[in-house]
Structures are given as structure tokens and as C-alpha cells.
Scaffold this motif. Structure first.
Motif, PDB file in Angstrom:
ATOM      1  N   UNK A  20      47.871  47.095  36.930  1.00  0.00           N
ATOM      2  CA  UNK A  20      48.576  46.561  38.109  1.00  0.00           C
ATOM      3  C   UNK A  20      48.078  45.157  38.459  1.00  0.00           C
ATOM      4  N   UNK A  21      48.264  44.273  37.517  1.00  0.00           N
ATOM      5  CA  UNK A  21      47.704  42.925  37.643  1.00  0.00           C
ATOM      6  C   UNK A  21      48.671  41.934  38.283  1.00  0.00           C
ATOM      7  N   UNK A  22      49.935  42.392  38.475  1.00  0.00           N
ATOM      8  CA  UNK A  22      50.985  41.485  38.975  1.00  0.00           C
ATOM      9  C   UNK A  22      50.609  40.722  40.235  1.00  0.00           C
ATOM     10  N   UNK A  23      50.200  41.401  41.323  1.00  0.00           N
ATOM     11  CA  UNK A  23      49.908  40.676  42.554  1.00  0.00           C
ATOM     12  C   UNK A  23      48.848  39.582  42.356  1.00  0.00           C
ATOM     13  N   UNK A  24      47.818  39.884  41.559  1.00  0.00           N
ATOM     14  CA  UNK A  24      46.778  38.863  41.328  1.00  0.00           C
ATOM     15  C   UNK A  24      47.289  37.731  40.443  1.00  0.00           C
ATOM     16  N   UNK A  25      48.091  38.090  39.448  1.00  0.00           N
ATOM     17  CA  UNK A  25      48.648  37.044  38.566  1.00  0.00           C
ATOM     18  C   UNK A  25      49.509  36.085  39.393  1.00  0.00           C
TER      19      UNK A  25
END
Ligand code: AHR
Length: 353
Positions: A310-315
């Protein structure tokens, strides 16, 4: 000045030169042919913000699908335009996508490098065009670290260390030590895509911790008797395990698999041959997909190291900072946890992938 020029380029088609127009058409054509999608916010006031070009490896696992969805959802939520490109497991497709992003003059390039080597030239092109680059999920090897702004992903060396740490605990505390007094614990390793940072680091961290144990005076000792790449694919995990079990590789105590997809394939091969995964052979896996957690509950997997997709928000957060000219940390690691056969399973929430 540069951003003003970019905005003229994007918004005033009639004012751009014929040469630029041709480049743009070629870039868009290449993206369409390669399965590119452009997700856009429904709020027209926000679409003026900026554009991120995102090149994903492919769709090799449930983990990867979740990872892609997480980035697309986060971009849509933030009202940021994302040009998404699926490289279908080929580095050359990723390089082509990055060149298209440069031609299109995106504000930030984010990509998941399938392997760690071979990025220098295309990153120099991005640097020359003044476009910051964010490396996602897998790390790269370049002599000039200024070619990219930062990395966001999981700590894959630590994932390997966690896997080995569990084995030591398992065989020291929970097993009859006499069994392994005369021989070492025999491990088969199913590794990920050759040349990918995650496969390299998961192998490295794992070996590091086992070497420490092997250097101690006390038993047990560990030995990796076989290691082969299954490319992170379930089908290859199945194939490899079938070959191994039908060969003269005997007395396998442990299977250490670099991802759940390969693990699930390997488990299938074991069951077909009457071997009880999790009982006859200790199974250690990485990712923590729902299917692996279910196997853990059934006792068919003993230990799972989470690799947080779930890296989307940080990316999107880091890419937004870059688009606004801010600097970002060189490394941002995602929080990850582990799941073991000794846990209380009632606390495990649905994984979502
Ligand atoms: O790069 C992360 C790895 O890639 C995940 O462990 C795996 O499932 C995926 O293919």
C-alpha cells in the motif's frame, strides 16, 4: 519558467511547434500501444495541478495488483493526473515508457524498476529534461545517486533477516535439537526475479542471519542446499517445486520462498506428492497476501513476512513534493510486520490483496 513552458505545452496545443507536436503524438501512440492508462480526477479545478508518469512492472502477483491499485487510488484521491504504464515484465518497455514521459514533459517520473541495473542512460535523459525521478518498491544501482531524488518501498534486506530469524527461533526453541545435531537444517530457496533488488536483498538478509547462527558454537546449523529463481510467479513456484521433489534433492526441512505466489505454487506441488506443507516441510514466505494468511491459518505456512504493497499514498505525497520543487528523504521505508504460526489469528484483519 520551465513549469510555465510545460503548462503552455500541455494546455495550448495550437501554440506548440510542429516538432513538439510530432513528439507528443509519438509518445501518446507508444503509451496507448503499450497498455497505458491515464487516470484523472473528476474535479476539473484540480486537474491543472501536475502530472506523474508511473511505470509499473506488470501484474505478476496479487501483491503487484494491489500495489498498482494503491498508486492509482491515491492519485485519483489527490486529484493528480497519473499516466500509468504497464511494462509487462520487460525492462525495455519501462525504458520506453520513461522516454515517453520525458517527451510528454510530465512533472515527476515514478517507476518500479524490474531489475536494479541498466537505468543510467534513461535517468540521465530525465535529469537533462529537468524531471525529478522517484524510485518505487525496488531499488536501483547507479554510480551517480543524483540521478534520482529518492526511494520509497519496503526494506527487503530486513524481510530476509526476519525470515531467517524465525527459522532460528523455530528450530532452537520449538524443535527437538537432537534431530539436527548430526546434520544441518536443509533449506530450499525459491528466489524472485533475477537481478531485482528485492531478490538480491531478501537472499542477502537471510544469509546474513543464518551465517551468524552457523558461526555460533551451538546447534542447529543451517544450509541452503538449493536456490533457484521462480520469477515471483505461482506457475514457476509450482514447476520448480515439482522438479525439486522429483529429483534426488532429499531431506528438505525448509522452503524459503521470496513471495507468496511462488509459495502457493510450491505448496500445490507438495500436496500432489502427499507431502504436508507446514508439517513435513517448514514454509517461510514473503508478502502476506490473503491467500497466504489463509494457508498460515490452515498450518500449511509457518511464517509470513509482510511486504506492504500500500505504497500509493506515500508515492503520491513524495511525488507531489518533488513537483513543487521540495526535496524528499533519500529513503522512505514502508512499515511492515510479520505473521507466525504462534500468533493469535483472530487479530489478523482482511488483507485486501
Ligand atoms: O517487489 C516486491 C515483490 O514483487 C513482491 O514480493 C512480489 O509479490 C512482487 O512480484
Amino acid at each position: 519558467m520551465k513549469s510555465i513552458l510545460r503548462s503552455i505545452f500541455r494546455n495550448t496545443v495550437f501554440r506548440i511547434s510542429i516538432l513538439n507536436f510530432v513528439i507528443l503524438c509519438l509518445a501518446l501512440q507508444s503509451m496507448v500501444l503499450s497498455g497505458c492508462q491515464r487516470s484523472q480526477s473528476t474535479d476539473s479545478s484540480e486537474t491543472e495541478s501536475f502530472i506523474i508518469g508511473f511505470s509499473q512492472i506488470g501484474a505478476e502477483s496479487a501483491w503487484r495488483l494491489r500495489n498498482t491499485q494503491s498508486v492509482q487510488d491515491a492519485a485519483a484521491e489527490a486529484g493528480i493526473q497519473l499516466i500509468y504504464f504497464n511494462a509487462e515484465q520487460k525492462q525495455e518497455n519501462q525504458i520506453r515508457a520513461i522516454r515517453s514521459f520525458i517527451a510528454y514533459q510530465v512533472d515527476v517520473i515514478a517507476f518500479v524498476p524490474i531489475v536494479s541495473d541498466g537505468w543510467m542512460h534513461v535517468l540521465e535523459e530525465a535529469q537533462y529534461a529537468g524531471i525529478p525521478v522517484l524510485i518505487c518498491d525496488r531499488e536501483i544501482n547507479v554510480s551517480n545517486e543524483n540521478l534520482y531524488a529518492g526511494f520509497i518501498g519496503t526494506n527487503s534486506e530486513q524481510e530476509g533477516r526476519n525470515a531467517a530469524g524465525y527459522l532460528i527461533q523455530k528450530f532452537i526453541e520449538y524443535n527437538d535439537q537432537e534431530t539436527f545435531f548430526n546434520r544441518s537444517i536443509r533449506i530450499v530457496e525459491l528466489s524472485g526475479t533475477e537481478g531485482s533488488s528485492v531478490a538480491i536483498n531478501r537472499a542477502l538478509g537471510f544469509r546474513e542471519v543464518l551465517a551468524e547462527q552457523n558461526a555460533r558454537a551451538e546447534y542447529p546449523k543451517f544450509e541452503i542446499i538449493y536456490s533457484e529463481s521462480g520469477d515471483f510467479l505461482r506457475s514457476k513456484g509450482y514447476e520448480l517445486m515439482s522438479l525439486i521433489l522429483d529429483s534426488n534433492i532429499n531431506d528438505i526441512d525448509v522452503v524459503y520462498s521470496h513471495n507468496d505466489s511462488m509459495t502457493l505454487g510450491a505448496i500445490e506441488a507438495m500436496k500432489e506428492r502427499g507431502i504436508r506443507p507446514g508439517t513435513d516441510i517448514v514454509i517461510v514466505s514473503i508478502d502476506a497476501e490473503q491467500a497466504a494468511i489463509e494457508a498460515l491459518r490452515r498450518g500449511e505456512i509457518n511464517f509470513v513476512v509482510e511486504c506492504n504493497p500500500n505504497q500509493g499514498p506515500d508515492i503520491i505525497r513524495l511525488a507531489s513534493m518533488l513537483a513543487q520543487g521540495e526535496s524528499i528523504p533519500r529513503i522512505t521505508y514502508m512499515h511492515s510486520r510479520v505473521f507466525s504460526e504462534w500468533d493469535d489469528f483472530s487479530y489478523i484483519l482482511p488483507r485486501g490483496y
